[in-house]
Design a protein around this motif. Sequence first.
Motif, short mmCIF file in Angstrom:
data_model
loop_
_atom_site.label_atom_id
_atom_site.label_comp_id
_atom_site.label_asym_id
_atom_site.label_seq_id
_atom_site.Cartn_x
_atom_site.Cartn_y
_atom_site.Cartn_z
N MET A 1 0.76 -1.13 -0.22
CA MET A 1 0.04 0.01 0.02
C MET A 1 0.80 1.21 0.01
O MET A 1 1.73 1.20 0.93
N GLU A 2 0.53 2.29 -0.98
CA GLU A 2 1.37 3.38 -0.82
C GLU A 2 1.04 4.28 0.43
O GLU A 2 0.16 4.51 0.90
N PRO A 3 2.15 4.74 1.03
CA PRO A 3 2.10 5.58 1.94
C PRO A 3 1.71 6.88 1.57
O PRO A 3 1.67 7.39 0.41
N GLU A 4 0.74 7.47 2.52
CA GLU A 4 -0.05 8.95 2.19
C GLU A 4 0.99 10.06 2.33
O GLU A 4 1.62 10.18 3.30
N THR A 5 1.21 10.63 1.08
CA THR A 5 2.22 11.79 1.36
C THR A 5 1.58 13.19 0.75
O THR A 5 0.52 13.08 0.39
N ILE A 6 2.33 14.11 1.05
CA ILE A 6 1.98 15.52 0.97
C ILE A 6 2.41 15.99 -0.39
O ILE A 6 3.78 16.07 -0.64
N GLU A 7 1.68 16.43 -1.34
CA GLU A 7 2.38 16.96 -2.39
C GLU A 7 2.55 18.66 -2.33
O GLU A 7 1.65 19.18 -1.93
N LEU A 8 3.81 19.17 -2.34
CA LEU A 8 4.00 20.65 -2.08
C LEU A 8 3.52 21.26 -3.35
O LEU A 8 3.72 21.11 -4.30
N THR A 9 3.04 22.56 -2.97
CA THR A 9 2.53 23.26 -3.99
C THR A 9 3.91 23.98 -4.73
O THR A 9 5.04 24.06 -4.03
N GLU A 10 3.94 24.69 -5.77
CA GLU A 10 4.96 25.66 -6.31
C GLU A 10 5.24 26.67 -5.17
O GLU A 10 6.57 26.77 -5.06
N LYS A 11 4.30 27.18 -4.86
CA LYS A 11 4.76 28.30 -3.73
C LYS A 11 5.60 27.81 -2.54
O LYS A 11 6.42 28.50 -2.06
N GLN A 12 5.04 26.48 -2.09
CA GLN A 12 5.83 26.07 -0.92
C GLN A 12 7.04 25.64 -1.28
O GLN A 12 8.18 25.50 -0.63
N LYS A 13 7.21 24.89 -2.62
CA LYS A 13 8.56 24.46 -2.91
C LYS A 13 9.69 25.79 -3.09
O LYS A 13 10.87 25.77 -2.70
N LYS A 14 8.95 26.84 -3.69
CA LYS A 14 9.69 28.15 -3.86
C LYS A 14 10.24 28.61 -2.56
O LYS A 14 11.30 29.14 -2.37
N ALA A 15 9.31 28.70 -1.44
CA ALA A 15 9.74 29.06 -0.24
C ALA A 15 10.49 28.44 0.46
O ALA A 15 11.67 28.78 1.07
N ARG A 16 10.64 26.87 0.34
CA ARG A 16 11.81 26.18 0.90
C ARG A 16 12.94 26.29 0.21
O ARG A 16 14.01 26.33 0.94
N LYS A 17 13.13 26.44 -0.91
CA LYS A 17 14.25 26.78 -1.55
C LYS A 17 14.98 27.70 -1.15
O LYS A 17 16.13 28.03 -0.91
N ARG A 18 14.08 28.92 -1.04
CA ARG A 18 14.68 30.33 -0.66
C ARG A 18 15.17 30.20 0.85
O ARG A 18 16.28 30.61 1.08
N ARG A 19 14.39 29.49 1.70
CA ARG A 19 14.84 29.28 3.19
C ARG A 19 16.21 28.34 3.09
O ARG A 19 17.13 28.85 3.96
N ASN A 20 16.24 27.37 2.33
CA ASN A 20 17.52 26.60 2.44
C ASN A 20 18.67 27.58 1.92
O ASN A 20 19.77 27.42 2.54
N ILE A 21 18.51 28.39 0.83
CA ILE A 21 19.69 29.20 0.25
C ILE A 21 19.98 30.20 1.74
O ILE A 21 21.27 30.28 1.88
N ALA A 22 19.00 30.77 2.19
CA ALA A 22 19.30 31.70 3.46
C ALA A 22 19.89 31.03 4.41
O ALA A 22 21.13 31.51 5.03
N ILE A 23 19.68 29.78 4.74
CA ILE A 23 20.39 29.10 5.75
C ILE A 23 21.89 28.71 5.35
O ILE A 23 22.94 28.88 6.01
N ALA A 24 22.09 28.33 4.31
CA ALA A 24 23.28 28.15 3.69
C ALA A 24 24.04 29.32 3.82
O ALA A 24 25.44 29.44 4.16
N LEU A 25 23.67 30.41 3.15
CA LEU A 25 24.61 31.64 3.26
C LEU A 25 24.73 32.18 4.62
O LEU A 25 25.95 32.57 5.13
#
Lengths: 51, 312
Positions: A1-25
Amino acid sequence: MEPETIELTEKQKKARKRRNIAIALGLVALVVIFYVATLTKLGPAVFDRPM
Amino acid sequence: MALVEKHSLTDASEFRVSEAMPGDFLALLKPRVMSLVVFTAFVGLATAPGAIDPFIALIAILAIAVGAGASGALNMWYDADIDAVMTRTARRPIPSGMITPDQALTFGLILAVLSVMTLGLLTNLVAGGLLAFTIFFYAVIYTMWLKRSTPQNIVIGGAAGAFPPMIGWAAVTGSVSLECVVLFLIIFLWTPPHFWALALFKSDDYGRAGIPMMPNVAGEASTKRQILAYSVLVAAVGVAPWAIGQTSAVYGVVSIALGTAFVWYAWKVFRMPEADRTMGAAKALFGYSLVYLFAIFAVLLGDVAIARLIGG
């Protein structure tokens, strides 16, 4: 049985990427700060470590 | 079994994926307050006797700024409920739903520890200790205790905003002396007229949030009297750096002029008719108080810098 997962929206993906870049910097800045500060505070004495 | 059920994710809609941008986290640090902290801390650091490596000085200022930002984040974490009902603060990251209270708390605590540790290790323990005390004072004494319980909240809480020049001074000297206590007092005594002027034209906001600001508790007439009294005090203490021999007469003359204007603006507020709901005089005092604080510290910095250049 496939585990239930959450599909991120484009906005959430973009926000996560920006946060990751900020943490890296932020981490890079900390490395540079502590590296230069160690040299500034200790200078050549950084190698002076009596056993 | 019950514990497992309690903590398992039963409904996917309960799980919120963050849409917070780095800018939202930056907003938690109250950048505008931070700019004043950076400037006053720099003046404390630059006017202190003694030498400090420029890089260490830069990092010290950065650590003080981040420490101030951390206390801002902790303040927003605790005050999210009242921020949500005030027009001035309703768009902050937590009431607007961009950042959760837990995220703000974690962010604030991490930055607080990091800033205190960095300042303490790179300069000295007095500066680090003062920064730790400032964060504690703002987050716990002011935010959690005084703000919601007494109209004297910003009088006592103002100490938190007054510490940065003292921390800057201690970063160089490793101690606290009369000169930096005077800098502390200027900001400490400046805070009540500054915030009460704001509270006069934002009293509805504070009243709705249940914050006991002076105009809501003691009335406008009493607030105006106290604004005038504190303005006279800040004008007098503003001249003190000259009186104790820290600066030249140039600073003395300019500080007297700036202080006189401060009292004049406060007098206009004092004479403002009760029926005047535009609160023009209060808004003017609020605006001028910012100019005053910036100007008095800038002149002090310039005066000490020129004296050092001339003195070699």
